[in-house]
Design an enzyme around this catalytic site. Structure first.
Site, mmCIF file in Angstrom:
data_model
loop_
_atom_site.group_PDB
_atom_site.id
_atom_site.type_symbol
_atom_site.label_atom_id
_atom_site.label_comp_id
_atom_site.label_asym_id
_atom_site.label_seq_id
_atom_site.Cartn_x
_atom_site.Cartn_y
_atom_site.Cartn_z
ATOM 1 N N MET B 1 0.830 -1.212 0.000
ATOM 2 C CA MET B 1 0.000 0.000 0.000
ATOM 3 C C MET B 1 0.858 1.254 0.000
ATOM 4 O O MET B 1 1.080 1.839 -1.025
ATOM 5 C CB MET B 1 -0.913 0.000 1.221
ATOM 6 C CG MET B 1 -2.063 -0.989 1.101
ATOM 7 S SD MET B 1 -3.479 -0.568 2.106
ATOM 8 C CE MET B 1 -2.880 -0.797 3.764
ATOM 9 N N CYS B 2 1.348 1.684 1.098
ATOM 10 C CA CYS B 2 2.041 2.961 1.321
ATOM 11 C C CYS B 2 1.018 4.079 1.564
ATOM 12 O O CYS B 2 -0.086 4.046 1.041
ATOM 13 C CB CYS B 2 2.948 3.393 0.177
ATOM 14 S SG CYS B 2 4.331 2.267 -0.121
#
Lengths: 240, 299
Positions: B1-2
């Protein structure tokens, strides 16, 4: 039950998410029986949290006062869920029945795989609105993004604004009505004529959304499946 | 994701609160990326001076480092340490001399960012703890970007943490993955750019630097990247006076923008923005795919 429940003058149960958790909110909503008297709920301080009011199976009204995060009102059955703000990715995903009304914008995949019920979005919905819809009706008062109604199987998508690229790609039998421009049609999606039966259908969806008479039905164009992808065709073999 | 956050202030009275606001936003994004975190803050600069943000091993005595550089160069070096990083402020005319001396006296040091106003900090660890280590909440400035990383394309190391800076006062944070980064990297290296890591996001940063060096504005460079960078991305980019946002045309990665009279804010999710002042009255919207957004202060 640690959910804060206060009887307000309106009789609504108030759940303040600054003091209660989403898990507590959803547990309280899941515990409701079909004949519950606690039919009105108000959710304060949602602060964009995920999975608010997901999985309800009771004829109650839940009003969320602010922006909701991902998967708000997912799998909804019977309930009316109102978001007084924007909703994140996947609002009303797999809705079965009832009403989900977003007063602001909705992010991607609104109403994905929805089987029934009605979704009203007052603002814009972004990409993949109504992806794989299976019977839900979606009325978007603004515009929808690209790949909307991708693989949509049943139900109606009504867009008062514009539609982005590849509308209705690989469409089955969902009915698409767009009042504004369509950037492009996806594979096997074609424009179809607006006959009386379609005007009646569109009128019924606008009525359900409470905007019948506010827009001219004659301004809409209808799109549907060209039905050329239904069966194997040797000329398409390289596409499979 | 981040997770990505960014804050570009229009109202000068908010500048002392910039660090605290961005630290709060970064903390909320911990569960989008618990591997590492980083941020760049555009604070005050002094005319004719350059700020080099250097990173050293745990326990580096930066005062000693500064003294060794001064001894080697006769250049006066002002040192502001923060945990494993320090900002060395030196006369712009002496930047090359100081860089050469640093490589000579302390080859274990790495310069992670340089510019007249930008300071850049990044480390492995839980983002909220990284922010606390660097005392992000005490910093002030005009704009800042931050990143919480869930590693996909390269290892969980400090080198792999964002932001990536490949030009003076320029930095980029990225959520997504580029599919043609190896090819773009070869092109950039042929043009003479030197990249420090194997990370795909550094390629995106270097690409923008290359375009801006060739005369593009930030907005033009972002527009060109739509043609040349394949893959999934939401970029948030900082320059000395600007702040840009770009999502790939498929818009695989989430993004929310908010704007008021006082600021422009970016978050991977709305949750990251909820503590900003006046957010309840902000214009909040999802940036459109393939559309360049940027804001700039008058230079």
């Amino acid at each position: 039950m640690s959910v804060l429940e206060l009887d307000t003058p309106t009789g609504a149960r108030v759940v303040d998410l600054s003091t209660s958790s989403v898990r507590e909110l959803n547990a309280a909503l899941h515990a409701l029986k079909a004949d519950t008297n606690a039919t009105r709920w108000q959710v304060l301080n949602p602060r964009g949290r995920h999975a608010l009011a997901a999985g309800i199976d009771a004829p109650v009204t839940v009003e969320i006062d602010g922006h909701a995060g991902y998967y708000c009102a997912g799998m909804n059955k019977l309930a009316t869920v109102i978001v007084n703000g924007n909703a994140g990715v996947g609002v009303a995903e797999n809705i079965m029945s009832g009403l989900v009304h977003v007063k602001g914008d909705a992010s991607q995949s609104a109403g994905a795989t929805g089987c029934g019920g009605l979704i009203i979005i007052d603002g814009n919905a972004s990409a993949r609105c109504g992806i794989s819809m299976k019977g839900v009706d979606i009325v978007v008062k603004g515009s929808v993004g690209h790949m909307s109604a991708f693989m949509a199987q049943a139900g109606a998508l009504v867009v008062l604004g514009d539609a982005g690229e590849a509308l209705g790609d690989s469409l089955y039998e969902a009915k698409l009505f767009v009042r504004g421009s369509v950037a492009s049609l996806g594979a096997d999606c074609i424009e179809k004529g607006l006959r009386d039966e379609h005007r009646a259908l569109l009128a019924s969806k606008l009525e359900a959304a409470g905007i019948l008479g506010e827009v001219d039905i004659g301004e809409f164009r209808r799109y549907g499946s060209g039905r050329t992808l239904y069966h194997f065709h040797v000329d398409n073999v390289s596409s499979y | 994701m981040c997770g990505i956050v960014g804050l570009f202030l229009k109202d000068k009275t908010l500048e002392p609160e910039l660090g605290a606001l961005i630290a709060g936003m970064l903390g909320v994004m911990c569960d989008r990326g618990p591997d590492s975190a980083g941020f760049a803050v555009y604070g005050a600069g002094a005319p004719g001076m350059v700020k080099l943000t250097v990173r050293g091993p745990e326990g580096t005595d930066f005062a000693v480092l500064g003294a060794r550089i001064e001894a080697a160069t006769d250049v006066l070096v002002s040192v502001s340490p923060r945990a494993t990083h320090a900002v060395l402020t030196v006369p712009a005319a002496e930047e090359a001399t100081v860089r050469a001396a640093l490589a000579e006296v302390a080859p274990e040091m790495r310069i992670v960012g340089a510019g007249s106003r930008m300071e850049l900090y990044k480390e492995v660890g839980l983002p909220s703890q990284v922010a606390t280590r660097f005392a992000l909440d005490t910093m002030s400035g005009t704009h800042a970007i931050g990143h919480t990383r869930m590693a996909t394309e390269s290892a969980v190391t400090t080198d792999g943490a964002h932001p990536f800076s490949t030009g003076p006062d320029q930095c980029l944070v990225h959520n997504g993955s580029l599919s043609n980064h190896a090819g773009v990297r070869r092109e950039l290296e042929r043009e003479g750019l030197r990249l420090a890591t194997d990370n795909d996001s550094e390629v995106a940063a270097a690409y923008l630097t290359h375009r801006m060096k060739a005369g593009d504005t930030l907005g033009e460079a972002l527009t060109h990247s739509l043609d040349d960078l394949d893959g999934f991305y939401t970029f948030v980019v900082g320059t000395e006076s600007g702040f840009g946002v770009l999502r790939d045309p498929i818009a695989c990665k989430p993004a929310v923008l908010a704007e008021t009279d006082r600021y422009v804010a970016f978050g991977s999710e709305y949750r990251a923005l909820v503590d900003l002042p006046g957010i309840e009255h902000a214009k909040v919207w999802e940036p459109e795919p393939g559309k360049v957004y940027f804001w700039e202060h008058a230079a």
